[in-house]
Scaffold this active site. Structure first.
Site, PDB file in Angstrom:
ATOM      1  N   HIS A   5       0.205   0.643   3.108  1.00 48.30           N
ATOM      2  CA  HIS A   5      -1.135   0.534   3.694  1.00 48.30           C
ATOM      3  C   HIS A   5      -1.065   0.321   5.208  1.00 48.30           C
ATOM      4  CE1 HIS A   5      -3.923   0.814   0.381  1.00 48.30           C
ATOM      5  NE2 HIS A   5      -3.294  -0.118  -0.311  1.00 48.30           N
ATOM      6  N   HIS A  54       3.975  -1.088  -1.895  1.00 44.14           N
ATOM      7  CA  HIS A  54       2.610  -0.559  -1.966  1.00 44.14           C
ATOM      8  C   HIS A  54       1.791  -1.070  -0.776  1.00 44.14           C
ATOM      9  CE1 HIS A  54      -1.174   0.547  -4.256  1.00 44.14           C
ATOM     10  NE2 HIS A  54      -1.642  -0.336  -3.380  1.00 44.14           N
ATOM     11  N   GLU A  55       1.837  -2.385  -0.543  1.00 46.92           N
ATOM     12  CA  GLU A  55       1.066  -2.965   0.558  1.00 46.92           C
ATOM     13  C   GLU A  55       1.619  -2.539   1.913  1.00 46.92           C
ATOM     14  OE1 GLU A  55      -1.696  -4.050  -0.339  1.00 46.92           O
ATOM     15  OE2 GLU A  55      -1.229  -4.397  -2.430  1.00 46.92           O
ATOM     16  N   CYS A 105      -4.918   0.612  -7.147  1.00 46.72           N
ATOM     17  CA  CYS A 105      -5.230   0.141  -5.799  1.00 46.72           C
ATOM     18  C   CYS A 105      -6.697  -0.261  -5.744  1.00 46.72           C
ATOM     19  CB  CYS A 105      -4.932   1.230  -4.772  1.00 46.72           C
ATOM     20  SG  CYS A 105      -5.214   0.735  -3.068  1.00 46.72           S
TER      21      CYS A 105
END
Length: 177
Positions: free
Chosen positions: A147, A143-144, A101
């Site tokens: 966030h 993953h994004e 990351c």
């Protein structure tokens, strides 16, 4: 011309916030943010970046898979802005894969993610898009997407033994030594 925005690091409270819905995609500020994120992910050798990583708490991220020094085997795709994204379905199969990351430099982790996902998002032109993503691109999306809910990849590790430094990752995994 887009500018290079600083990428915030783990510990910055914005990374742990739930991001706000984007109401007006055509807003000049949102369009500039998209351009700035595309520039940032390219310059940082990333394959994705979320708005919260540049201290802009919006439900917006870029998926920009391409081979680079951090991900030499990444598939090639055009950088794609995904606004107000949702996962609408996912496979039963979960696989572990290495993730890093830009907001957690120097560390990689073996993170369990769905092998395939069905997603919806609005593109930068205001059009609703529906796609099935698999393998590495599905991993980037998940993953994004995390966030946007204040989650970073280390939160998903099953065990701290699944962490490795970037240097060891490059030597052992990328170079297979």
């Amino acid at each position: 011309m887009s500018e290079l925005m600083p990428i915030i690091q783990l510990g910055n409270p914005t990374l742990r916030q739930k991001a706000a819905w984007v109401d007006n995609i055509q807003d000049e500020q949102i369009q500039k943010l998209i351009d700035d994120l595309i520039t940032a992910v390219g310059k940082a050798n990333g394959v994705g970046i979320a708005a919260p990583q540049v201290a802009e708490s919006y439900r917006l991220f870029i998926v920009a898979s391409r081979p680079n020094p951090r991900y030499p085997n990444a598939p090639e795709m055009e950088p794609t802005a995904m606004i107000n994204p949702r996962i609408t379905a996912h496979s039963a199969e979960v696989v572990k894969g290495w993730e890093g990351c830009l907001s957690v430099p120097g560390i990689r982790g073996l993170v369990p993610r769905y092998q395939s996902i069905e997603v919806e998002y609005t593109d930068r032109y205001g059009n609703l898009q529906k796609q099935e993503l698999t393998d590495f691109v599905a991993r980037i999306f998940q993953h994004e997407y995390d966030h946007l809910d204040g989650i970073v990849f280390v939160d998903r590790l099953e065990n701290t033994l699944d962490m490795i430094t970037e240097q060891e990752y490059q030597q052992r995994v990328v170079n297979n030594t």
